[in-house]
Scaffold this active site. Structure first.
Site, PDB file in Angstrom:
ATOM      1  CG  ASP A  10      -1.535   1.169   1.522  1.00  0.00           C
ATOM      2  OD1 ASP A  10      -2.272   1.847   0.604  1.00  0.00           O
ATOM      3  OD2 ASP A  10      -1.571   1.683   2.700  1.00  0.00           O
ATOM      4  CG  ASP A  12      -2.018   7.370   0.270  1.00  0.00           C
ATOM      5  OD1 ASP A  12      -1.047   8.341  -0.022  1.00  0.00           O
ATOM      6  OD2 ASP A  12      -2.915   7.227  -0.593  1.00  0.00           O
ATOM      7  CD  GLU A  19      -4.238   9.582   3.454  1.00  0.00           C
ATOM      8  OE1 GLU A  19      -4.627  10.476   3.249  1.00  0.00           O
ATOM      9  OE2 GLU A  19      -4.793   8.615   3.157  1.00  0.00           O
ATOM     10  N   GLY A  54      -9.987  10.109  -3.084  1.00  0.00           N
ATOM     11  CA  GLY A  54     -10.114  11.638  -2.786  1.00  0.00           C
ATOM     12  C   GLY A  54     -11.499  12.096  -3.195  1.00  0.00           C
ATOM     13  CD  GLU A  56     -13.925   7.452  -4.760  1.00  0.00           C
ATOM     14  OE1 GLU A  56     -12.967   8.264  -4.635  1.00  0.00           O
ATOM     15  OE2 GLU A  56     -13.911   6.725  -5.794  1.00  0.00           O
ATOM     16  CE  LYS A  86      -5.393  14.996  -2.554  1.00  0.00           C
ATOM     17  NZ  LYS A  86      -5.067  13.539  -2.759  1.00  0.00           N
ATOM     18  CB  THR A 123      -2.109   2.767  -3.492  1.00  0.00           C
ATOM     19  OG1 THR A 123      -2.628   3.896  -2.858  1.00  0.00           O
ATOM     20  CG2 THR A 123      -1.843   3.108  -5.126  1.00  0.00           C
ATOM     21  CB  THR A 125      -3.339   7.596  -3.733  1.00  0.00           C
ATOM     22  OG1 THR A 125      -3.222   8.690  -3.698  1.00  0.00           O
ATOM     23  CG2 THR A 125      -1.989   6.964  -4.321  1.00  0.00           C
ATOM     24  CG  ASN A 129      -1.513  11.662  -5.752  1.00  0.00           C
ATOM     25  OD1 ASN A 129      -1.394  12.764  -6.282  1.00  0.00           O
ATOM     26  ND2 ASN A 129      -2.811  11.444  -4.976  1.00  0.00           N
ATOM     27  CG  ASP A 184      -1.941   2.778   6.284  1.00  0.00           C
ATOM     28  OD1 ASP A 184      -2.158   2.370   5.338  1.00  0.00           O
ATOM     29  OD2 ASP A 184      -2.246   3.833   6.906  1.00  0.00           O
TER      30      ASP A 184
HETATM   31  C1  XBP Z   1      -5.499   6.100   0.523  1.00  0.00           C
HETATM   32  C2  XBP Z   1      -6.557   6.847   0.351  1.00  0.00           C
HETATM   33  C3  XBP Z   1      -6.453   7.920  -0.567  1.00  0.00           C
HETATM   34  C4  XBP Z   1      -5.750   9.160  -0.406  1.00  0.00           C
HETATM   35  C5  XBP Z   1      -5.982  10.168  -1.499  1.00  0.00           C
HETATM   36  O1  XBP Z   1      -6.013   5.007   1.021  1.00  0.00           O
HETATM   37  O2  XBP Z   1      -7.575   6.904   0.950  1.00  0.00           O
HETATM   38  O3  XBP Z   1      -7.770   8.365  -1.092  1.00  0.00           O
HETATM   39  O4  XBP Z   1      -6.042   9.612   0.845  1.00  0.00           O
HETATM   40  O5  XBP Z   1      -5.663   9.813  -2.599  1.00  0.00           O
HETATM   41  P1  XBP Z   1      -5.023   3.411   1.000  1.00  0.00           P
HETATM   42  P2  XBP Z   1      -6.570  10.641  -4.046  1.00  0.00           P
HETATM   43  O6  XBP Z   1      -3.689   3.843   1.630  1.00  0.00           O
HETATM   44  O7  XBP Z   1      -5.837   2.427   1.767  1.00  0.00           O
HETATM   45  O8  XBP Z   1      -4.713   3.162  -0.662  1.00  0.00           O
HETATM   46  O9  XBP Z   1      -6.941  11.747  -3.484  1.00  0.00           O
HETATM   47  O10 XBP Z   1      -5.580  10.514  -5.100  1.00  0.00           O
HETATM   48  O11 XBP Z   1      -7.696   9.507  -4.337  1.00  0.00           O
HETATM   49 MG    MG Z   2      -2.962   3.186   3.387  1.00  0.00          MG
END
Ligand code: XBP
Ligand code: MG
Length: 240
Positions: A10, A12, A19, A54, A56, A86, A123, A125, A129, A184
């Site tokens: 993963d 983020d 975050e 993001g 969502e 963003k 991921t 994201t 990113n 995480d």
């Molecule tokens: C990561 C997320 C992402 C980021 C934002 O979750 O929830 O939504 O916060 O990314 P995970 P975007 O680590 O469980 O994959 O704004 O690019 O969607």
């Molecule tokens: Mg994560």
């Protein structure tokens, strides 16, 4: 236990603490650019993290925390526009090197690479990113160290749905018991476990430390560092 044939990370919260000081700040900058007075503070953002993705997350915020806002007619386009802005802010922050990898992450990635163990990413994201984080932390060439990068809207359903881990496993031609998944968050563990991944290493952070990790194999405060009795090395992973 089947031999470990790959590592699936993963991003983020796992590779880097993106975050609170990354995504959250980038969202707020995009809101400001659009003339919106929305402010996602650290505490509110913790609640918003219950929804991954993001776009969502913006919709969830409006539905649950800002019902007074009148949604424009082309609502999906409006959200997509905010989210694109963003992403621009987030990429810029990565370019400035504002968010480092978490302790032990680079060590493990280099160890796996030296040992010829394939690595991939699963991921929620946006792809840009992921590549901007890798570029700023490990150099542009590191993007190619990852066999598959499963990111963002590549699958219709984001975590906790298993889709992104299933997609990566299929692309790699591997089964869930042949890989180690790194996560995480509780949503991430649900996603990996429902995809059939049997060995899941969790490294917690401030936002996730109290979540449910019953389906994880091991839960650590980090990959490596002063609080970690057994650092995450290939030898450690082989012992799971
Ligand atoms: C990561 C997320 C992402 C980021 C934002 O979750 O929830 O939504 O916060 O990314 P995970 P975007 O680590 O469980 O994959 O704004 O690019 O969607
Ligand atoms: Mg994560």
């Amino acid at each position: 236990m089947a031999e470990i044939k790959a590592l699936i990370f993963d991003v983020d919260g796992t590779l880097a603490d993106t975050e609170r000081d990354g995504h959250r700040v980038a969202f707020n900058r995009a809101f400001k650019d659009a003339g919106l007075d929305w402010d996602w503070d650290v505490e509110l953002y913790g609640k918003l993290l219950s929804v991954t993705g993001g776009k969502e997350r913006i919709k969830y915020y409006l539905d649950e925390f800002n019902q007074a806002f009148t949604k424009p007619d082309a609502f999906d386009e409006f959200v997509a526009g905010l989210h694109a802005q963003k992403t621009e802010h987030y990429k810029q922050m990565m370019k400035e090197g504002l968010i480092p990898l978490r302790p032990g992450v680079e060590f493990l990635i280099r160890e796996a690479r030296d040992a010829g163990i394939p690595m991939s990413i699963a991921t929620t994201t946006t792809m840009d990113n992921v590549t901007s984080l890798l570029e700023s932390s490990l150099g542009a060439e590191s993007i190619a160290w990852f066999d598959q990068i499963g990111a963002g809207d590549i699958v219709p359903k984001k975590k906790p749905a298993p889709d992104i881990f299933v997609w990566v496993l299929e692309q790699m031609g591997l089964k869930g018991d042949e890989v180690i998944g790194f996560e995480d968050s509780g949503h991430g563990v649900t996603s990996a476990a429902d995809a059939g991944i049997t060995r899941i290493v969790v490294t917690t952070n401030d936002y996730t430390e109290n979540q449910n990790f019953d389906r994880a194999t091991v839960v650590l405060p980090a990959m490596q560092g002063p609080d970690v009795k057994t650092p995450v090395t290939l030898a450690f992973l082989n012992s799971l």
